[in-house]
Design a protein around this motif. Structure first.
Motif, PDB file in Angstrom:
ATOM      1  N   PHE A   9      48.909  45.563   4.485  1.00 32.26           N
ATOM      2  CA  PHE A   9      49.184  46.999   4.484  1.00 32.26           C
ATOM      3  C   PHE A   9      48.872  47.609   5.849  1.00 32.26           C
ATOM      4  O   PHE A   9      49.613  48.464   6.338  1.00 32.26           O
ATOM      5  N   ALA A  10      47.762  47.180   6.469  1.00 29.20           N
ATOM      6  CA  ALA A  10      47.394  47.706   7.786  1.00 29.20           C
ATOM      7  C   ALA A  10      48.456  47.344   8.823  1.00 29.20           C
ATOM      8  O   ALA A  10      48.836  48.175   9.655  1.00 29.20           O
ATOM      9  N   ASP A  12      51.613  46.738   8.226  1.00 29.76           N
ATOM     10  CA  ASP A  12      52.812  47.509   7.919  1.00 29.76           C
ATOM     11  C   ASP A  12      52.667  48.952   8.384  1.00 29.76           C
ATOM     12  O   ASP A  12      53.602  49.541   8.920  1.00 29.76           O
ATOM     13  N   LYS A  13      51.483  49.525   8.194  1.00 29.92           N
ATOM     14  CA  LYS A  13      51.231  50.896   8.639  1.00 29.92           C
ATOM     15  C   LYS A  13      51.352  50.989  10.165  1.00 29.92           C
ATOM     16  O   LYS A  13      51.960  51.910  10.700  1.00 29.92           O
ATOM     17  N   ARG A  14      50.784  50.011  10.853  1.00 34.95           N
ATOM     18  CA  ARG A  14      50.859  49.984  12.308  1.00 34.95           C
ATOM     19  C   ARG A  14      52.310  49.832  12.772  1.00 34.95           C
ATOM     20  O   ARG A  14      52.748  50.497  13.714  1.00 34.95           O
ATOM     21  N   ARG A  17      54.129  53.089  12.493  1.00 39.77           N
ATOM     22  CA  ARG A  17      53.765  54.032  13.560  1.00 39.77           C
ATOM     23  C   ARG A  17      54.512  53.745  14.861  1.00 39.77           C
ATOM     24  O   ARG A  17      54.901  54.652  15.581  1.00 39.77           O
ATOM     25  N   TYR A  22      58.646  45.933  10.172  1.00 38.75           N
ATOM     26  CA  TYR A  22      57.676  46.215   9.119  1.00 38.75           C
ATOM     27  C   TYR A  22      57.685  45.126   8.055  1.00 38.75           C
ATOM     28  O   TYR A  22      58.546  44.262   8.026  1.00 38.75           O
ATOM     29  N   ARG A  44      46.525  51.557  -0.375  1.00 38.18           N
ATOM     30  CA  ARG A  44      47.584  52.569  -0.297  1.00 38.18           C
ATOM     31  C   ARG A  44      46.966  53.951  -0.129  1.00 38.18           C
ATOM     32  O   ARG A  44      47.402  54.761   0.686  1.00 38.18           O
ATOM     33  N   PHE A  47      44.800  54.068   3.482  1.00 36.89           N
ATOM     34  CA  PHE A  47      45.616  54.189   4.679  1.00 36.89           C
ATOM     35  C   PHE A  47      46.696  55.260   4.560  1.00 36.89           C
ATOM     36  O   PHE A  47      47.455  55.465   5.499  1.00 36.89           O
ATOM     37  N   ARG A  48      46.758  55.914   3.391  1.00 32.57           N
ATOM     38  CA  ARG A  48      47.828  56.890   3.133  1.00 32.57           C
ATOM     39  C   ARG A  48      49.181  56.272   3.483  1.00 32.57           C
ATOM     40  O   ARG A  48      49.994  56.830   4.209  1.00 32.57           O
ATOM     41  N   HIS A  49      49.384  55.083   2.925  1.00 34.84           N
ATOM     42  CA  HIS A  49      50.584  54.315   3.242  1.00 34.84           C
ATOM     43  C   HIS A  49      51.416  54.128   1.984  1.00 34.84           C
ATOM     44  O   HIS A  49      50.881  53.887   0.910  1.00 34.84           O
ATOM     45  N   GLN A  50      52.704  54.233   2.130  1.00 32.31           N
ATOM     46  CA  GLN A  50      53.652  54.111   1.014  1.00 32.31           C
ATOM     47  C   GLN A  50      53.436  55.218  -0.019  1.00 32.31           C
ATOM     48  O   GLN A  50      53.737  55.051  -1.181  1.00 32.31           O
TER      49      GLN A  50
END
Length: 80
Positions: A9-10, A12-14, A17, A22, A44, A47-50
């Protein structure tokens, strides 16, 4: 295994950005399906991701529900 989903997840978040390649939604859901559903919910949120992708959240809920039903069936069977 929990570290794997956190790192994925980290990454993918990076990538999101920096507009890099991804991790596919399918891969993230596959990790959740393999038993990392609690980790997927936690990371999720962390990281406030997805958070805006409704299809991802819906599929994550389906996986969590299926795992809950499977666990309940196993527990019921072992108690009888």
């Amino acid at each position: 295994m929990r570290n794997l989903i956190i790192l994925t997840f980290a990454w993918d978040k990076r990538a999101a950005r920096f507009q890099a390649r991804y991790v596919s939604e399918r891969s993230l859901l596959l990790l959740a399906f393999m038993g990392e559903t609690p980790g997927a919910y936690w990371v999720r949120h962390r990281f406030r991701h997805q958070i805006c992708i409704q299809s991802f959240l819906r599929n994550l809920h389906v996986i969590a529900a299926a795992q809950s039903v499977a666990l309940l069936a196993l527990l019921t069977k072992s108690l009888s």
